[in-house]
Design a protein around this motif. Structure first.
Motif: not given
Length: 112
Positions: A52-56
């Motif tokens: 999720a952090e990478k996606l954001f």
């Protein structure tokens, strides 16, 4: 009469010993399964948080799709591996909990 009472008493003690051994085995097996489930849950949560952090942080839509696809692929492979491992743990639990009773069942006429 005293002989029969002694036999019944010995049988009761033997059965209690078998039950205690079986309970100990089952308890250890369920503890191992609980530890495995907790470890998998923790790992899964950490991996989903990192994804999720990478996606954001993705700058392009293509990069976002790549990150999401990689995450789903890894999550699926991890789930399949975990399901296999859990199946093995349950099979081992069944085998180990049956072991104390093998000798008793072998003594029963017609059980072979």
């Amino acid at each position: 009469m005293a002989q029969n009472f002694d036999d019944i008493q010995k049988l009761g003690k033997d059965n209690l010993d078998l039950a205690v051994k079986s309970f100990g085995t089952v308890s250890k097996g369920f503890q191992a399964i609980a530890v495995e489930v907790a470890d998998y849950s923790k790992k899964s949560f950490e991996e989903s948080s990192a994804a999720a952090e990478k996606l954001f942080g993705a700058k392009t839509l293509d990069k976002a799709f790549e990150i999401q696809s990689d995450y789903f692929k890894n999550a699926y492979e991890g789930f399949v591996a975990q399901a296999t491992k859990m199946g093995e743990l349950y099979a081992d639990l069944a085998k180990e909990s049956y072991k104390p009773y093998e000798g008793v069942i072998g003594k029963i006429p017609g059980a072979k």
